[in-house]
Design an enzyme around this catalytic site. Structure first.
Site, PDB file in Angstrom:
ATOM      1  N   SER A 122      42.896  49.927  52.889  1.00  0.00           N
ATOM      2  CA  SER A 122      42.768  48.589  53.507  1.00  0.00           C
ATOM      3  C   SER A 122      43.672  47.589  52.809  1.00  0.00           C
ATOM      4  CB  SER A 122      41.335  48.066  53.380  1.00  0.00           C
ATOM      5  OG  SER A 122      40.486  48.746  54.230  1.00  0.00           O
ATOM      6  N   GLY A 169      40.469  55.017  54.849  1.00  0.00           N
ATOM      7  CA  GLY A 169      39.033  55.023  54.565  1.00  0.00           C
ATOM      8  C   GLY A 169      38.615  56.126  53.618  1.00  0.00           C
ATOM      9  N   ALA A 170      39.559  56.641  52.833  1.00  0.00           N
ATOM     10  CA  ALA A 170      39.259  57.772  51.942  1.00  0.00           C
ATOM     11  C   ALA A 170      39.022  57.326  50.508  1.00  0.00           C
ATOM     12  CB  ALA A 170      40.382  58.792  52.010  1.00  0.00           C
ATOM     13  N   GLY A 171      38.761  56.041  50.317  1.00  0.00           N
ATOM     14  CA  GLY A 171      38.506  55.540  48.969  1.00  0.00           C
ATOM     15  C   GLY A 171      39.775  55.416  48.139  1.00  0.00           C
ATOM     16  N   THR A 192      33.156  48.185  38.628  1.00  0.00           N
ATOM     17  CA  THR A 192      33.162  47.232  37.519  1.00  0.00           C
ATOM     18  C   THR A 192      33.978  45.991  37.868  1.00  0.00           C
ATOM     19  OG1 THR A 192      35.031  48.478  36.657  1.00  0.00           O
ATOM     20  CG2 THR A 192      32.885  48.931  35.661  1.00  0.00           C
ATOM     21  N   TYR A 201      28.109  48.972  50.047  1.00  0.00           N
ATOM     22  CA  TYR A 201      28.932  48.318  49.022  1.00  0.00           C
ATOM     23  C   TYR A 201      28.441  46.883  48.785  1.00  0.00           C
ATOM     24  CZ  TYR A 201      33.053  46.747  46.500  1.00  0.00           C
ATOM     25  OH  TYR A 201      33.895  46.236  45.543  1.00  0.00           O
ATOM     26  N   ASP A 249      41.761  47.001  44.325  1.00  0.00           N
ATOM     27  CA  ASP A 249      42.723  47.655  45.217  1.00  0.00           C
ATOM     28  C   ASP A 249      43.999  46.831  45.389  1.00  0.00           C
ATOM     29  OD1 ASP A 249      40.574  49.304  45.396  1.00  0.00           O
ATOM     30  OD2 ASP A 249      40.140  48.920  47.506  1.00  0.00           O
ATOM     31  N   GLU A 255      40.307  40.678  53.337  1.00  0.00           N
ATOM     32  CA  GLU A 255      39.280  41.714  53.224  1.00  0.00           C
ATOM     33  C   GLU A 255      37.877  41.102  53.097  1.00  0.00           C
ATOM     34  OE1 GLU A 255      40.158  45.010  53.103  1.00  0.00           O
ATOM     35  OE2 GLU A 255      38.100  45.698  52.894  1.00  0.00           O
TER      36      GLU A 255
END
Ligand code: GLA
Length: 349
Positions: free
Chosen positions: A111, A105-107, A19, A204, A155, A143
């Site tokens: 990053s 990289g595990a959500g 979202t 994504y 994030d 990013e």
């Protein structure tokens, strides 16, 4: 100049997935786990990085001002220094040692946590006096503009402003934030599926394009404008899969509001149902789940969780499973016994 240290936490997101780049609502919670960068000055123009993580390369160097993207994690560091350079913010060469107890990289926002930890270390080392807002902006540009993952701001905002015992309700339209305490009666097991998908960034970015396509079809600038309109009528005007994508985004914003209400009403069962409904929507309508994540979520239900869903961008990574306070370790143990290959990352709060 003395050694400088920067740290930044990872995050989960209670609800409100995919979202953020649609001007919607999100509810991240900061993790205790994060990324730490220790930086020492050098007297040349070289950025030299070493990491304790099981990634490739473990050690690398590049010249400041000549950052070239190479498709590895190093792009996040290059993105940070290149963005600083573009803004005329001067940094000298440095040796950076990176340590992380957050799985990568595990959500879980690794990053963004890395970029922010590096910015904090560099800000201290070179007296840049970067404030929180600038840190968020530069980490996000690293990013998106540099590394090419068209991520939203979830994030970065979660890592800088998030709290461990409270969810941060952020309205992405104006970035207004409100903290909402987590109920003392529940906790969340964060379980890493151990799977990462090569096409995660491509998938994504594709979802983002689909949302932009849907906006063009509907003549709106953001899907948030659809909140108040009858959903059925809107969906009729969209070809598949755009109708499903929009249904996810609009219903996910509604679920965030319902979660806020459930927290206010101390209705833990309802909270669990909403998390599970979010997963189904991400699985069926937004199509960002995987067989492994679906299996973890199913196992969570069988293990007695109140609800569970994938967390973060999807295409691999982690789930969160809601249980009664004191029950998360048991629920996680039962899930992992049948799943094999995953691990319990944290219990929140
Ligand atoms: C990733 C992105 C965020 C957000 C989530 C999905 O974590 O970095 O901006 O879009 O996926 O909610």
């Amino acid at each position: 100049m003395r050694r400088a240290t920067g740290h930044a936490p990872g995050r989960i997101n209670l609800i409100g997935e995919h979202t953020d780049y649609n001007d919607g609502l999100v509810m991240p919670v900061a993790l205790r786990l994060g990324v730490t960068v220790q930086a020492d000055p050098r007297d040349d123009r070289i950025a030299h990085l070493t990491t304790d993580a099981a990634v490739s390369p473990r050690e690398t160097s590049y010249e400041l001002g000549a950052e070239q993207k190479d498709g590895t994690w190093v792009d996040r560091a290059k993105g940070v220094t290149a963005t600083l350079g573009q803004k005329g913010i001067h940094v000298g060469g440095f040796d950076a040692g990176i340590t992380s107890d957050l799985p990568l990289g595990a959500g879980l926002g690794s990053s963004a946590a890395f970029a922010i930890a590096l910015l904090r270390a560099l800000s201290e080392l070179f007296d840049l006096a970067l404030d929180d807002a600038a840190t968020v902006r530069i980490a996000h540009a690293a990013e998106t503009d540099f590394a090419g993952a068209r991520a939203g701001l979830l994030d970065q905002l979660a890592s800088v402003y998030g709290r461990r015992r409270e969810a941060l309700l952020i309205d992405m339209r104006d970035q207004a934030m409100r903290t909402i305490p987590l109920p003392p009666t529940v906790e969340l097991a964060v379980i890493d599926s151990g799977t990462r998908h090569e096409h995660a960034t491509g998938g994504y970015n594709r979802r983002r394009e689909e949302c932009e396509d849907a906006c063009r079809h509907l003549g709106v600038t953001s899907l948030r404008e659809l909140d108040e309109r009858p959903l059925d009528k809107i969906l009729e005007r969209l070809p598949p899969p755009l109708d499903r994508r929009v249904r996810h985004v609009v219903t996910e914003n509604a679920r965030v509001r319902e979660v806020v209400a459930a927290l206010g009403a101390k209705d833990d069962a309802k909270l669990g149902e909403l998390l599970s409904a979010s997963h189904r929507s991400l699985r069926d309508d937004y199509e960002v789940s995987t067989a492994e994540l679906d299996r973890l979520v199913d196992l969570a239900a069988a293990a007695g969780a109140l609800g569970a869903r994938l967390v973060g961008g999807g295409f691999g990574g982690s789930i969160i499973a809601l249980s009664q306070r004191g029950g998360a370790n048991d629920v996680a143990a039962r899930i992992l016994q049948d799943y094999g290959g995953g691990h319990l990352v944290a219990v929140v709060p």
